[in-house]
Design an enzyme around this catalytic site. Sequence first.
Site, PDB file in Angstrom:
ATOM      1  N   ARG A  75      45.432  61.882  34.759  1.00 26.21           N
ATOM      2  CA  ARG A  75      44.443  60.807  34.585  1.00 26.21           C
ATOM      3  C   ARG A  75      44.812  59.905  33.407  1.00 26.21           C
ATOM      4  O   ARG A  75      44.394  58.750  33.332  1.00 26.21           O
ATOM      5  CB  ARG A  75      43.029  61.403  34.413  1.00 26.21           C
ATOM      6  N   TYR A 129      36.546  36.149  44.210  1.00 32.81           N
ATOM      7  CA  TYR A 129      36.454  37.219  45.220  1.00 32.81           C
ATOM      8  C   TYR A 129      35.048  37.848  45.130  1.00 32.81           C
ATOM      9  O   TYR A 129      34.545  38.077  44.024  1.00 32.81           O
ATOM     10  CB  TYR A 129      37.564  38.247  44.970  1.00 32.81           C
ATOM     11  N   ASP A 205      43.298  36.033  37.510  1.00 31.45           N
ATOM     12  CA  ASP A 205      43.514  36.798  38.739  1.00 31.45           C
ATOM     13  C   ASP A 205      44.561  36.032  39.538  1.00 31.45           C
ATOM     14  O   ASP A 205      44.299  34.965  40.095  1.00 31.45           O
ATOM     15  CB  ASP A 205      42.201  36.938  39.519  1.00 31.45           C
ATOM     16  N   LYS A 230      47.398  43.536  47.931  1.00 30.79           N
ATOM     17  CA  LYS A 230      47.761  42.348  48.698  1.00 30.79           C
ATOM     18  C   LYS A 230      49.285  42.158  48.717  1.00 30.79           C
ATOM     19  O   LYS A 230      49.977  42.964  49.307  1.00 30.79           O
ATOM     20  CB  LYS A 230      47.020  41.137  48.123  1.00 30.79           C
TER      21      LYS A 230
HETATM   22  C1  LIG Z   1      41.571  37.545  44.501  1.00 33.17           C
HETATM   23  C2  LIG Z   1      41.165  38.985  44.600  1.00 33.17           C
HETATM   24  N1  LIG Z   1      40.974  39.694  43.466  1.00 33.17           N
HETATM   25  C3  LIG Z   1      40.608  40.996  43.500  1.00 33.17           C
HETATM   26  C4  LIG Z   1      40.395  41.652  44.685  1.00 33.17           C
HETATM   27  C5  LIG Z   1      39.979  43.105  44.686  1.00 33.17           C
HETATM   28  O1  LIG Z   1      41.078  43.925  44.973  1.00 33.17           O
HETATM   29  P1  LIG Z   1      40.986  45.373  45.687  1.00 33.17           P
HETATM   30  O2  LIG Z   1      40.470  45.151  47.067  1.00 33.17           O
HETATM   31  O3  LIG Z   1      42.410  45.852  45.631  1.00 33.17           O
HETATM   32  O4  LIG Z   1      40.071  46.210  44.876  1.00 33.17           O
HETATM   33  C6  LIG Z   1      40.588  40.970  45.894  1.00 33.17           C
HETATM   34  C7  LIG Z   1      40.374  41.651  47.178  1.00 33.17           C
HETATM   35  O5  LIG Z   1      40.287  41.038  48.231  1.00 33.17           O
HETATM   36  C8  LIG Z   1      40.983  39.598  45.842  1.00 33.17           C
HETATM   37  O6  LIG Z   1      41.175  38.879  46.966  1.00 33.17           O
END
Ligand SMILES: Cc1ncc(COP(=O)(O)O)c(C=O)c1O
Length: 416
Positions: A75, A129, A205, A230
């Site tokens: 962890r 998101y 992000d 992704k």
């Molecule tokens: C731009 C963006 N940031 C963060 C996330 C969250 O990621 P995760 O689904 O891997 O937790 C997503 C998920 O679709 C996303 O599109």
Amino acid sequence: MTRPTKHDPAKLRRDTAVLNRGFDPRLSVGSARPAVFRSSTYVFSSPESAERAFAIALGKVQPAESEEVDLIYSRLAHPNAEILEAQLVPLEPEARGAAVFNSGMAAITTLVLTLCRPGTSLVYTTPAYGGTHHLFQELLAAYGVLVRAVPAGDTAALRDAIATAPDPALVFVETPANPTLTMTDIAAAAEAAAARSPRPLIAVDNTLMGPVFQHPLPLGADLVIYSATKYLAGFSDMLGGAITARDPELLERLRLTRTLTGTILQPDESWLLDSRLATVSLRMNRQSKNAQRIVDALAGHPRLRRIYYPDRFEDPEQKRIYEAQCSYPGAIFSLDLEGGKPAAFDFLRRLEIAMNAVSLGGVESLACHPRTTTHSEMSAEQLDRTGIGEGLVRISVGIEHWRDLLADFQAALDAI
Ligand SMILES: Cc1ncc(COP(=O)(O)O)c(C=O)c1O
């Protein structure tokens, strides 16, 4: 020409370094690719080394230069996470370290728990998101963090929010914004943050463009966030998250929160993600080229009110930010269909190659209706204001042949 070697990774180009850093075959009985270390706990070389490892892990003492510290428990850290973190670094210009998490949301949660305190402000861009938006507006706000949303792409509003927010701890920029691709000026955010004392940190992000088409650290960001689920992983077969940064101490603070919250990426997933990094640039280049060709061919279709794609920006400010910030338009575009939700659902039902699923960045093409799925946490008013209309369909283009995909989209549009 002098020959850069793997013993001097700083001199290697990123495509070479990603395959040569962080892994010593001698520690994996000579195997050319890393082994998977599934152990949850590690045997100490001595009780004194155990004591020292705990003191370092808890931040009570600093390790000496190139000191080999015993591993403790998975962890906290494990070999596959450490190898992966070392290999992420060359993909991110100016990064000096990385931390990996068991999803993108785990990375974002760990970040805000580390930096935001009751009474401090978090400024973020919308649309973001849906999970990020929900986490900030519902959970974080309930703990007394002053959460302030700013429309993506509105540079003046972003500067003003950063200048006036009480005790700002963090500025969180999702750019391009999912699903409208609206771009926010990272350098302007960094400049506004620099005028505050203490200076809030800037997190970007970079899931939609990075690490190939957009590099936030040279633009003044402090932290780069990825849903590694992704493009980094690229095959829609695992969840993961990553944060890269210039400041090793900041990464240590994130790792301490990660230890306490148990958000580290597991060994198998770390190994899998590690094996995908070497092809992220190949995949993203092909995906972006496919998307460009498809968007060019779909433009002007009578069923379309608008296509959201960086190459087709008309707003001069959006064009300026795109040109300053990104090298290519990427592989996500959104179609605004005439006929609203019924037309959007009809289009999704008629697709035969692209699948109706959320997520993005995989080698297979996916399409979804953000208003009723990924962004359904937002109110109708917020959705309308940020351009996520009833007729909007988001498409993530994969590596299939672009002509087959184009024929699929055209046939579905013609038939609505
Ligand atoms: C731009 C963006 N940031 C963060 C996330 C969250 O990621 P995760 O689904 O891997 O937790 C997503 C998920 O679709 C996303 O599109």
